[in-house]
Design a protein around this motif. Structure first.
Motif, mmCIF file in Angstrom:
data_model
loop_
_atom_site.group_PDB
_atom_site.id
_atom_site.type_symbol
_atom_site.label_atom_id
_atom_site.label_comp_id
_atom_site.label_asym_id
_atom_site.label_seq_id
_atom_site.Cartn_x
_atom_site.Cartn_y
_atom_site.Cartn_z
ATOM 1 N N LYS A 51 31.381 3.927 0.739
ATOM 2 C CA LYS A 51 31.564 2.555 1.201
ATOM 3 C C LYS A 51 32.821 2.411 2.050
ATOM 4 C CE LYS A 51 29.188 0.135 -2.589
ATOM 5 N NZ LYS A 51 29.362 -0.782 -3.743
ATOM 6 N N LEU A 52 33.917 3.055 1.623
ATOM 7 C CA LEU A 52 35.191 2.921 2.322
ATOM 8 C C LEU A 52 35.412 3.993 3.382
ATOM 9 C CD1 LEU A 52 37.634 2.019 -0.622
ATOM 10 C CD2 LEU A 52 36.322 0.488 0.856
ATOM 11 N N LYS A 53 34.466 4.957 3.471
ATOM 12 C CA LYS A 53 34.570 6.062 4.429
ATOM 13 C C LYS A 53 35.901 6.791 4.272
ATOM 14 C CE LYS A 53 31.569 3.742 7.782
ATOM 15 N NZ LYS A 53 31.430 3.191 9.162
ATOM 16 N N LEU A 54 36.150 7.237 3.049
ATOM 17 C CA LEU A 54 37.421 7.857 2.726
ATOM 18 C C LEU A 54 37.464 9.328 3.121
ATOM 19 C CD1 LEU A 54 38.072 6.464 -0.875
ATOM 20 C CD2 LEU A 54 38.929 5.564 1.307
ATOM 21 N N LEU A 112 42.187 11.115 0.507
ATOM 22 C CA LEU A 112 42.167 9.773 -0.071
ATOM 23 C C LEU A 112 41.246 9.708 -1.286
ATOM 24 C CD1 LEU A 112 42.162 7.542 3.134
ATOM 25 C CD2 LEU A 112 44.065 7.986 1.584
ATOM 26 N N VAL A 113 40.223 10.550 -1.311
ATOM 27 C CA VAL A 113 39.346 10.625 -2.487
ATOM 28 C C VAL A 113 40.144 11.104 -3.697
ATOM 29 C CG1 VAL A 113 37.270 11.674 -3.472
ATOM 30 C CG2 VAL A 113 37.329 11.065 -1.039
ATOM 31 N N GLN A 114 41.045 12.066 -3.460
ATOM 32 C CA GLN A 114 41.897 12.547 -4.546
ATOM 33 C C GLN A 114 42.778 11.418 -5.082
ATOM 34 O OE1 GLN A 114 41.541 15.668 -5.691
ATOM 35 N NE2 GLN A 114 40.013 16.075 -4.118
ATOM 36 N N ASN A 115 43.329 10.609 -4.160
ATOM 37 C CA ASN A 115 44.190 9.503 -4.573
ATOM 38 C C ASN A 115 43.406 8.429 -5.321
ATOM 39 O OD1 ASN A 115 46.061 10.965 -3.147
ATOM 40 N ND2 ASN A 115 46.063 9.617 -1.368
ATOM 41 N N LEU A 116 42.193 8.159 -4.840
ATOM 42 C CA LEU A 116 41.309 7.225 -5.533
ATOM 43 C C LEU A 116 41.026 7.710 -6.947
ATOM 44 C CD1 LEU A 116 39.218 4.854 -5.618
ATOM 45 C CD2 LEU A 116 37.558 6.488 -4.667
ATOM 46 N N SER A 117 40.741 8.984 -7.086
ATOM 47 C CA SER A 117 40.421 9.556 -8.404
ATOM 48 C C SER A 117 41.594 9.422 -9.359
ATOM 49 C CB SER A 117 40.039 11.031 -8.241
ATOM 50 O OG SER A 117 38.922 11.173 -7.378
ATOM 51 N N LEU A 118 42.810 9.627 -8.847
ATOM 52 C CA LEU A 118 43.996 9.492 -9.697
ATOM 53 C C LEU A 118 44.160 8.040 -10.158
ATOM 54 C CD1 LEU A 118 46.493 10.811 -10.962
ATOM 55 C CD2 LEU A 118 47.712 10.398 -8.807
ATOM 56 N N SER A 119 43.904 7.099 -9.250
ATOM 57 C CA SER A 119 44.034 5.690 -9.629
ATOM 58 C C SER A 119 42.994 5.301 -10.680
ATOM 59 C CB SER A 119 43.898 4.788 -8.393
ATOM 60 O OG SER A 119 42.569 4.731 -7.917
ATOM 61 N N ILE A 120 41.810 5.848 -10.561
ATOM 62 C CA ILE A 120 40.763 5.547 -11.546
ATOM 63 C C ILE A 120 41.097 6.168 -12.903
ATOM 64 C CG2 ILE A 120 38.350 6.086 -12.152
ATOM 65 C CD1 ILE A 120 37.637 5.447 -9.240
ATOM 66 N N SER A 121 41.741 7.327 -12.886
ATOM 67 C CA SER A 121 42.158 7.922 -14.153
ATOM 68 C C SER A 121 43.152 7.014 -14.882
ATOM 69 C CB SER A 121 42.768 9.314 -13.924
ATOM 70 O OG SER A 121 44.062 9.228 -13.347
ATOM 71 N N PHE A 148 37.203 -2.029 -5.553
ATOM 72 C CA PHE A 148 38.006 -1.275 -4.584
ATOM 73 C C PHE A 148 37.702 -1.660 -3.136
ATOM 74 C CE2 PHE A 148 37.984 1.188 -8.429
ATOM 75 C CZ PHE A 148 39.261 1.702 -8.517
ATOM 76 N N THR A 149 37.041 -2.800 -2.944
ATOM 77 C CA THR A 149 36.603 -3.206 -1.602
ATOM 78 C C THR A 149 37.769 -3.333 -0.615
ATOM 79 O OG1 THR A 149 34.735 -4.398 -2.553
ATOM 80 C CG2 THR A 149 35.349 -4.948 -0.293
ATOM 81 N N ASP A 150 38.889 -3.892 -1.055
ATOM 82 C CA ASP A 150 40.031 -4.146 -0.165
ATOM 83 C C ASP A 150 41.205 -3.232 -0.485
ATOM 84 O OD1 ASP A 150 38.718 -6.338 1.114
ATOM 85 O OD2 ASP A 150 39.167 -7.555 -0.644
ATOM 86 N N ALA A 151 40.914 -1.963 -0.741
ATOM 87 C CA ALA A 151 41.937 -1.086 -1.304
ATOM 88 C C ALA A 151 42.636 -0.162 -0.307
ATOM 89 C CB ALA A 151 41.321 -0.235 -2.416
ATOM 90 N N ARG A 152 42.209 -0.145 0.949
ATOM 91 C CA ARG A 152 42.843 0.777 1.894
ATOM 92 C C ARG A 152 44.217 0.259 2.309
ATOM 93 N NH1 ARG A 152 39.359 4.960 5.174
ATOM 94 N NH2 ARG A 152 41.489 5.620 5.464
ATOM 95 N N LEU A 153 45.167 1.181 2.413
ATOM 96 C CA LEU A 153 46.541 0.839 2.786
ATOM 97 C C LEU A 153 46.759 1.172 4.253
ATOM 98 C CD1 LEU A 153 49.334 -0.110 1.765
ATOM 99 C CD2 LEU A 153 49.830 2.281 1.197
ATOM 100 N N PHE A 154 47.291 0.210 5.004
ATOM 101 C CA PHE A 154 47.508 0.420 6.433
ATOM 102 C C PHE A 154 48.488 1.578 6.670
ATOM 103 C CE2 PHE A 154 49.809 -0.288 10.394
ATOM 104 C CZ PHE A 154 48.740 -0.349 11.283
ATOM 105 N N GLY A 155 48.189 2.353 7.708
ATOM 106 C CA GLY A 155 49.084 3.434 8.100
ATOM 107 C C GLY A 155 48.725 4.783 7.526
ATOM 108 N N ARG A 156 47.587 4.853 6.835
ATOM 109 C CA ARG A 156 47.118 6.131 6.302
ATOM 110 C C ARG A 156 45.783 6.460 6.950
ATOM 111 N NH1 ARG A 156 51.253 3.096 4.122
ATOM 112 N NH2 ARG A 156 52.425 4.325 2.604
#
Length: 384
Positions: free
Chosen positions: A229-232, A236-245, A259-267
């Motif tokens: 959905k977020l085209k990560l 960034l998938v690794q970072n998402l996984s850590l946050s879910i843990s 997690f719809t609005d979860a992307r951080l600008f500049g990455r």
């Protein structure tokens, strides 16, 4: 005014006084709120991991703060609360409150980062959760003084050696010493990180897990869905996984939509069809970007600080670089153009001075927060 006050403060002090922040915090902690703090330490990925987690907590109905650094265009970017950067009035109110709490001597003694770390806690007085990102280090970082319910450890690699040490073992030790009781590790490229974690776990009776231990098949399916959905990109998938843990540790149920609005600008942010910006500034970040963008080729808009291993960074990025266009940054730490050009020449990478973006040519803007800031201001994209 807060900005005038901060402009007179050093970001960090050259002299080492590890007792200053703990000493001052101990004096005033009874006047500060005590939210549930999730601490983020590591070299790369702290910002995106923190924003994934904070956005999910906010979406799930929790009053949530996310303290991150540095900023690109405006200080307010550092203090995110319930889905948006904090407004000027709220910052001014917190500044006045903090001035009332601190003695004049202690207010003067604190560095920019130490002061703003305390300031953020007053902004977050109504928050149940605060996701707090360390600045340069770990055990001696300004953010380390608070009680934490959990520490998340993103990948650790070489960076800021003057502050943290010249080996992965010493850097990992400094960072991991910030753990109070519970921690979750992201995947580490350097095996020494795991060794240090195991040693500290035994010595200090810490509960340190790897994020793979926290996730089941249901989580993996959700991560796959969110990724699509977020085209990560993979890192960034690794970072998402850590946050879910972290959500699993906190026993908080979640779904894809949190997690719809979860992307951080500049990455790896696409600010136009042909321009990507990324605030990464070390070899580990360069590797992640190269692996994410290959086999495409880009004009690299670049500059660097003197203390960065920029030759290694450019060697890593070379497979995806057509040429480098050097952009001026207003910082005394910036490397001289002559030395940077000499390095590019040694690497057989063509270079010139950045002037403007040409349509239909792919650009990657990378090198530091200062590089992205200079580029955005140059392109009149201050509203991004």
């Amino acid at each position: 005014m807060l900005q005038d006050f901060l402009s007179a403060k050093p970001l960090y002090y050259n002299e080492i006084d590890y007792s200053r922040m703990p000493r001052i915090y101990d004096k005033i902690k009874s006047h500060l709120p005590n939210p549930k703090i999730i601490h983020l330490i590591g070299t790369n990925g702290k910002g995106t991991t923190g924003r994934f987690l904070a956005s999910a907590l906010h979406s799930l109905g929790f009053d949530t703060g996310h303290y991150t650094s540095p900023h690109i265009l405006k200080f307010n970017e550092r203090v995110w609360k319930n889905g948006q950067n904090i407004d000027d009035n709220s910052l001014e109110e917190a500044h006045k409150e903090l001035q009332d709490i601190l003695s004049q001597d202690d207010s003067n003694a604190l560095s920019y980062f130490e002061y703003t770390t305390l300031l953020s806690l007053l902004v977050y007085k109504e928050c149940e959760y605060v996701v707090m990102e360390a600045g340069l280090g770990g055990e001696h970082d300004a953010t380390a003084v608070f009680d934490k319910v959990l520490t998340l450890v993103t990948p650790i690699a070489f960076d800021h050696e003057a502050f943290l040490g010249n080996s992965i073992e010493s850097i990992a030790t400094t960072k991991l010493n910030a753990i109070q009781k519970n921690a979750i590790l992201a995947i580490q490229k350097e095996s020494e990180v795991y060794s240090v974690a195991e040693k500290l776990s035994k010595e200090k009776s810490l509960d340190i897990k790897r994020y793979s231990q926290m996730l089941d098949e249901s989580d993996k399916k959700k991560i796959e869905s969110i990724t699509k959905k977020l085209k990560l990109e993979e890192y960034l998938v690794q970072n998402l996984s850590l946050s879910i843990s972290a959500l699993k540790f906190l026993n908080i149920e979640y779904c894809d939509d949190n997690f719809t609005d979860a992307r951080l600008f500049g990455r790896l942010t696409h600010i136009s069809e042909n321009v990507i910006v990324d605030v990464g500034h070390n070899p580990l970040a360069a590797e992640a970007i190269r692996d994410s963008l290959m086999p495409n080729k880009y004009v690299l808009v670049y500059n660097t600080y003197k203390d960065k291993d920029y030759k290694k960074i450019l060697e890593i990025l070379k497979p995806i670089v057509k040429r480098v266009e050097i952009i001026a940054i207003n910082d005394e730490r910036a490397e001289s153009n002559s030395r940077l050009k000499r390095t590019l020449n040694d690497l057989a990478i063509k270079c010139s001075t950045f002037k403007s973006v040409t349509p239909n040519i792919k650009y990657l803007v990378f090198g530091s927060f200062s590089v992205v800031e200079a580029f955005i201001k140059r392109q009149n994209r201050v509203d991004v």
